[in-house]
Motif scaffolding. Structure first.
Motif, PDB file in Angstrom:
ATOM      1  N   GLU A   1       0.828  -1.205   0.000  1.00  0.00           N
ATOM      2  CA  GLU A   1       0.000   0.000   0.000  1.00  0.00           C
ATOM      3  C   GLU A   1       0.864   1.258   0.000  1.00  0.00           C
ATOM      4  OE1 GLU A   1      -4.146  -0.929   2.330  1.00  0.00           O
ATOM      5  OE2 GLU A   1      -2.325  -0.842   3.533  1.00  0.00           O
ATOM      6  N   PHE A   2       1.968   1.201   0.720  1.00  0.00           N
ATOM      7  CA  PHE A   2       2.842   2.372   0.775  1.00  0.00           C
ATOM      8  C   PHE A   2       3.373   2.720  -0.609  1.00  0.00           C
ATOM      9  CE2 PHE A   2       7.006   4.324   0.955  1.00  0.00           C
ATOM     10  CZ  PHE A   2       6.781   5.405   1.788  1.00  0.00           C
ATOM     11  N   THR A   3       3.800   1.716  -1.353  1.00  0.00           N
ATOM     12  CA  THR A   3       4.364   1.970  -2.679  1.00  0.00           C
ATOM     13  C   THR A   3       3.363   2.675  -3.580  1.00  0.00           C
ATOM     14  OG1 THR A   3       5.717  -0.029  -2.474  1.00  0.00           O
ATOM     15  CG2 THR A   3       5.482   0.918  -4.667  1.00  0.00           C
ATOM     16  N   GLY A   4       2.149   2.148  -3.649  1.00  0.00           N
ATOM     17  CA  GLY A   4       1.141   2.739  -4.518  1.00  0.00           C
ATOM     18  C   GLY A   4       0.777   4.153  -4.118  1.00  0.00           C
ATOM     19  N   GLN A   5       0.600   4.377  -2.825  1.00  0.00           N
ATOM     20  CA  GLN A   5       0.189   5.700  -2.362  1.00  0.00           C
ATOM     21  C   GLN A   5       1.330   6.712  -2.451  1.00  0.00           C
ATOM     22  OE1 GLN A   5      -2.434   5.696   1.220  1.00  0.00           O
ATOM     23  NE2 GLN A   5      -2.348   3.463   1.049  1.00  0.00           N
ATOM     24  N   ALA A   6       2.560   6.255  -2.240  1.00  0.00           N
ATOM     25  CA  ALA A   6       3.700   7.161  -2.367  1.00  0.00           C
ATOM     26  C   ALA A   6       3.884   7.604  -3.815  1.00  0.00           C
ATOM     27  CB  ALA A   6       4.970   6.479  -1.858  1.00  0.00           C
ATOM     28  N   LEU A   7       3.715   6.683  -4.763  1.00  0.00           N
ATOM     29  CA  LEU A   7       3.835   7.040  -6.175  1.00  0.00           C
ATOM     30  C   LEU A   7       2.687   7.947  -6.616  1.00  0.00           C
ATOM     31  CD1 LEU A   7       5.006   3.624  -7.673  1.00  0.00           C
ATOM     32  CD2 LEU A   7       6.351   5.729  -7.482  1.00  0.00           C
ATOM     33  N   ALA A   8       1.480   7.661  -6.127  1.00  0.00           N
ATOM     34  CA  ALA A   8       0.348   8.536  -6.441  1.00  0.00           C
ATOM     35  C   ALA A   8       0.591   9.935  -5.884  1.00  0.00           C
ATOM     36  CB  ALA A   8      -0.939   7.948  -5.868  1.00  0.00           C
ATOM     37  N   HIS A   9       1.136   9.980  -4.693  1.00  0.00           N
ATOM     38  CA  HIS A   9       1.461  11.269  -4.076  1.00  0.00           C
ATOM     39  C   HIS A   9       2.492  12.026  -4.905  1.00  0.00           C
ATOM     40  CE1 HIS A   9       2.447  14.296  -1.143  1.00  0.00           C
ATOM     41  NE2 HIS A   9       3.670  13.831  -0.990  1.00  0.00           N
ATOM     42  N   ALA A  10       3.498  11.314  -5.405  1.00  0.00           N
ATOM     43  CA  ALA A  10       4.521  11.955  -6.230  1.00  0.00           C
ATOM     44  C   ALA A  10       3.903  12.549  -7.494  1.00  0.00           C
ATOM     45  CB  ALA A  10       5.610  10.947  -6.592  1.00  0.00           C
ATOM     46  N   GLY A  11       2.991  11.810  -8.119  1.00  0.00           N
ATOM     47  CA  GLY A  11       2.349  12.310  -9.325  1.00  0.00           C
ATOM     48  C   GLY A  11       1.492  13.537  -9.066  1.00  0.00           C
ATOM     49  N   ILE A  12       0.720  13.507  -7.979  1.00  0.00           N
ATOM     50  CA  ILE A  12      -0.170  14.631  -7.668  1.00  0.00           C
ATOM     51  C   ILE A  12       0.627  15.855  -7.228  1.00  0.00           C
ATOM     52  CG2 ILE A  12      -1.994  15.433  -6.118  1.00  0.00           C
ATOM     53  CD1 ILE A  12      -3.001  12.522  -6.022  1.00  0.00           C
ATOM     54  N   LEU A  13       1.599  15.652  -6.343  1.00  0.00           N
ATOM     55  CA  LEU A  13       2.350  16.792  -5.815  1.00  0.00           C
ATOM     56  C   LEU A  13       3.204  17.442  -6.896  1.00  0.00           C
ATOM     57  CD1 LEU A  13       2.763  18.244  -3.075  1.00  0.00           C
ATOM     58  CD2 LEU A  13       4.877  16.937  -2.832  1.00  0.00           C
ATOM     59  N   SER A  14       3.840  16.639  -7.740  1.00  0.00           N
ATOM     60  CA  SER A  14       4.646  17.213  -8.821  1.00  0.00           C
ATOM     61  C   SER A  14       3.758  17.959  -9.813  1.00  0.00           C
ATOM     62  CB  SER A  14       5.444  16.121  -9.532  1.00  0.00           C
ATOM     63  OG  SER A  14       4.593  15.123 -10.062  1.00  0.00           O
ATOM     64  N   GLY A  15       2.548  17.439 -10.053  1.00  0.00           N
ATOM     65  CA  GLY A  15       1.616  18.150 -10.922  1.00  0.00           C
ATOM     66  C   GLY A  15       1.181  19.476 -10.326  1.00  0.00           C
TER      67      GLY A  15
END
Length: 240
Positions: free
Chosen positions: A88-102
């Protein structure tokens, strides 16, 4: 709907609550400073370039890199101590990276638009800006370029942060991996600011399609590395 997302993606909600607020506050202060400095330079007829471009290349990418490190060093242990899984951490961390960088790319693009809009104000006072003209039609391209660049830097932060979270040896070996991850962003920004490799990388004659393809491959490989690396993290029963 919000409650359902919060229950299913609790780490993502916490990360966005912390990092988006921090990012917005920094952007407000940064943009105000840039606009004031730009106006003073134009008013005094000093030589100036596109201030937003000069300042928006270096600082945000290191900021997003640091937030990637923080996502692992601060929140991974908390995530596991609350009984959540490592996958779960991997998926949410990557989603966070995509949203925050956007979000960061959007704020930077808004800064470019503000600087472009200031030209109308300068004309009222008969001030002449020596910064190159910015075509508003290129703003979507500016947004996309920065989104990709900042995403790569934040993913590099996640990878290196996870390496050091596991052990100093893993951390040292993850540094070259992080450098490889950010190379496409150096090419896309035509920026030679990276020691040793920057000058060589920007001389590569790669088109946007090739950069996107390379970035996609690197992101997929990085996601695999993160997933594999997180699986090696021992489960912890309490936050230390």
């Amino acid at each position: 709907m919000t409650t359902r997302v919060a229950k299913r993606w609790p780490l993502l909600r916490v990360l966005l609550s912390a990092h988006l607020t921090f990012l917005a506050l920094l952007w407000a202060m940064f943009t105000l400073l840039v606009l004031v400095v730009t106006s003073i330079l134009v008013w005094t007829n000093a030589d100036t370039d596109n201030i937003m471009h000069l300042l928006s290349v270096q600082a945000p990418r290191w900021l997003l890199f640091g937030l990637g490190l923080d996502a692992v060093s601060t929140y991974l242990r908390i995530h596991l101590s609350h009984g959540r899984t490592r996958r779960e951490f991997t998926g949410q961390a990557l989603a966070h990276a995509g949203i925050l960088s956007g979000a960061a790319a959007f704020l930077i693009t808004a800064g470019y638009a503000m600087e472009f809009g200031l030209r109308s104000l300068y004309a009222v006072f008969d001030w002449r800006s020596r910064a190159p003209e910015l075509d508003p039609a290129t703003l979507p391209q500016v947004f996309g370029t920065f989104w990709l660049s900042l995403l790569m830097w934040m993913v590099a932060g996640l990878v290196i942060g996870l390496g050091f979270f596991r052990s100093p040896a893993h951390g040292i070996f993850s540094i070259p991996v992080g450098i490889v991850i950010v190379l496409p962003s150096v090419i896309s920004n035509r920026n030679a600011g990276m020691p040793f490799l920057g000058d060589w990388v920007v001389d590569l004659d790669l088109g946007p399609g090739e950069i996107l393809a390379i970035s996609a491959v690197i992101l997929v490989a990085s996601a695999g590395l993160l997933r594999r690396g997180v699986r090696g993290v021992p489960m912890r029963t309490s936050a230390e």
